[in-house]
Design a protein around this motif. Structure first.
Motif, PDB file in Angstrom:
ATOM      1  N   VAL A 179     -51.618 -44.999  26.695  1.00 19.67           N
ATOM      2  CA  VAL A 179     -52.005 -43.743  27.336  1.00 19.67           C
ATOM      3  C   VAL A 179     -53.046 -43.026  26.476  1.00 19.67           C
ATOM      4  O   VAL A 179     -54.047 -42.514  26.984  1.00 19.67           O
ATOM      5  N   VAL A 180     -52.838 -43.006  25.164  1.00 20.03           N
ATOM      6  CA  VAL A 180     -53.798 -42.366  24.266  1.00 20.03           C
ATOM      7  C   VAL A 180     -55.165 -43.051  24.393  1.00 20.03           C
ATOM      8  O   VAL A 180     -56.200 -42.377  24.504  1.00 20.03           O
TER       9      VAL A 180
ATOM     10  N   ALA B  19     -60.791 -42.845  26.488  1.00 27.35           N
ATOM     11  CA  ALA B  19     -61.894 -43.446  27.256  1.00 27.35           C
ATOM     12  C   ALA B  19     -62.288 -42.559  28.435  1.00 27.35           C
ATOM     13  O   ALA B  19     -63.473 -42.298  28.663  1.00 27.35           O
ATOM     14  N   GLU B  20     -61.290 -42.077  29.191  1.00 30.81           N
ATOM     15  CA  GLU B  20     -61.570 -41.239  30.361  1.00 30.81           C
ATOM     16  C   GLU B  20     -62.253 -39.923  29.987  1.00 30.81           C
ATOM     17  O   GLU B  20     -63.080 -39.410  30.737  1.00 30.81           O
ATOM     18  N   GLN B  21     -61.886 -39.382  28.832  1.00 29.86           N
ATOM     19  CA  GLN B  21     -62.419 -38.089  28.401  1.00 29.86           C
ATOM     20  C   GLN B  21     -63.668 -38.225  27.527  1.00 29.86           C
ATOM     21  O   GLN B  21     -64.220 -37.225  27.073  1.00 29.86           O
ATOM     22  N   GLY B  22     -64.092 -39.466  27.275  1.00 30.54           N
ATOM     23  CA  GLY B  22     -65.275 -39.694  26.464  1.00 30.54           C
ATOM     24  C   GLY B  22     -65.103 -39.272  25.017  1.00 30.54           C
ATOM     25  O   GLY B  22     -66.051 -38.824  24.379  1.00 30.54           O
ATOM     26  N   LYS B  23     -63.887 -39.429  24.505  1.00 30.48           N
ATOM     27  CA  LYS B  23     -63.580 -39.034  23.127  1.00 30.48           C
ATOM     28  C   LYS B  23     -63.425 -40.274  22.265  1.00 30.48           C
ATOM     29  O   LYS B  23     -63.007 -41.332  22.748  1.00 30.48           O
ATOM     30  N   ALA B  24     -63.706 -40.126  20.983  1.00 29.23           N
ATOM     31  CA  ALA B  24     -63.454 -41.215  20.044  1.00 29.23           C
ATOM     32  C   ALA B  24     -61.950 -41.441  19.965  1.00 29.23           C
ATOM     33  O   ALA B  24     -61.174 -40.470  19.911  1.00 29.23           O
TER      34      ALA B  24
ATOM     35  N   GLU C 171     -60.045 -42.508  17.562  1.00 23.70           N
ATOM     36  CA  GLU C 171     -59.438 -41.936  16.349  1.00 23.70           C
ATOM     37  C   GLU C 171     -59.228 -40.428  16.487  1.00 23.70           C
ATOM     38  O   GLU C 171     -58.186 -39.895  16.109  1.00 23.70           O
ATOM     39  N   ALA C 172     -60.211 -39.746  17.042  1.00 22.12           N
ATOM     40  CA  ALA C 172     -60.098 -38.293  17.210  1.00 22.12           C
ATOM     41  C   ALA C 172     -58.958 -37.940  18.168  1.00 22.12           C
ATOM     42  O   ALA C 172     -58.226 -36.970  17.954  1.00 22.12           O
ATOM     43  N   HIS C 173     -58.794 -38.735  19.226  1.00 17.35           N
ATOM     44  CA  HIS C 173     -57.720 -38.441  20.187  1.00 17.35           C
ATOM     45  C   HIS C 173     -56.349 -38.727  19.567  1.00 17.35           C
ATOM     46  O   HIS C 173     -55.402 -37.967  19.782  1.00 17.35           O
ATOM     47  N   TRP C 174     -56.255 -39.799  18.788  1.00 22.44           N
ATOM     48  CA  TRP C 174     -55.010 -40.062  18.063  1.00 22.44           C
ATOM     49  C   TRP C 174     -54.686 -38.886  17.138  1.00 22.44           C
ATOM     50  O   TRP C 174     -53.540 -38.426  17.081  1.00 22.44           O
ATOM     51  N   ALA C 175     -55.678 -38.422  16.398  1.00 26.50           N
ATOM     52  CA  ALA C 175     -55.458 -37.291  15.493  1.00 26.50           C
ATOM     53  C   ALA C 175     -54.943 -36.090  16.273  1.00 26.50           C
ATOM     54  O   ALA C 175     -53.984 -35.427  15.855  1.00 26.50           O
ATOM     55  N   HIS C 176     -55.565 -35.829  17.429  1.00 23.66           N
ATOM     56  CA  HIS C 176     -55.136 -34.704  18.247  1.00 23.66           C
ATOM     57  C   HIS C 176     -53.688 -34.860  18.693  1.00 23.66           C
ATOM     58  O   HIS C 176     -52.902 -33.909  18.642  1.00 23.66           O
ATOM     59  N   MET C 177     -53.311 -36.050  19.131  1.00 20.82           N
ATOM     60  CA  MET C 177     -51.944 -36.251  19.613  1.00 20.82           C
ATOM     61  C   MET C 177     -50.914 -36.052  18.488  1.00 20.82           C
ATOM     62  O   MET C 177     -49.853 -35.469  18.712  1.00 20.82           O
ATOM     63  N   LEU C 178     -51.243 -36.514  17.281  1.00 17.25           N
ATOM     64  CA  LEU C 178     -50.310 -36.343  16.156  1.00 17.25           C
ATOM     65  C   LEU C 178     -50.220 -34.878  15.740  1.00 17.25           C
ATOM     66  O   LEU C 178     -49.131 -34.374  15.456  1.00 17.25           O
TER      67      LEU C 178
END
Length: 152
Positions: A89-90, A95-100, A102-109
């Motif tokens: 899901v992350v 991909a859908e939001q055009g985010k890196a 690693e950055a999205h993982w950081a945000h989720m944590l």
């Protein structure tokens, strides 16, 4: 000392390293606690969906689930609680939001850890405060604002 006990129950590629996971959780804890322990499980969609259904009544996999420790006050343990992150899901959201990724993982944590610390986004004012804090923490980590795409 901040401890992240990690279990990988996912076959997803491109998972963050243990040091990245620890860095992101530690940044979210910040100065709020001198000691904290987080149990982290990285799962695939089937397990993520089961947990989301069983604990939130929502029958789909979600990005991160937070389960704060519910310890009696007389137990002075540093346990914050459990985080469950659904790796596919992350990756799909990034991909859908055009985010890196690693950055999205950081945000989720960061997001999940803040929930363990008692932050929420149920009321608009609380959501604004939590999002501002997430943005500040991620900025300090060198990542872009996670909600910038909503503001444009």
């Amino acid at each position: 000392m901040i401890t992240v006990d990690t279990e990988i129950a996912s076959t997803a590629p491109d998972l963050p390293s243990q040091s990245q996971l620890e860095r992101w959780v530690t940044a979210a804890v910040g100065e709020r606690r001198s000691e904290a322990e987080v149990s982290l499980v990285i799962v695939d969609e089937d397990q993520g969906q089961t947990l989301n259904r069983d604990y939130r009544g929502k029958d789909y996999p979600t990005n991160v689930l937070s389960f704060p420790a519910d310890l009696p006050p007389e137990l002075a343990l540093p346990l914050l609680g459990d985080l469950v992150v659904c790796a596919p899901v992350v990756a799909r959201e990034a991909a859908e939001q055009g985010k890196a990724l690693e950055a999205h993982w950081a945000h989720m944590l960061v997001h999940g850890t803040l929930h363990l610390l008692g932050f929420d986004h149920i009321e608009d004012a609380d959501a604004d405060a939590m999002e501002a804090l997430e943005t500040e923490i991620l900025h300090c980590l060198g990542y872009p604002a996670p909600y910038a795409d909503r503001d444009s």
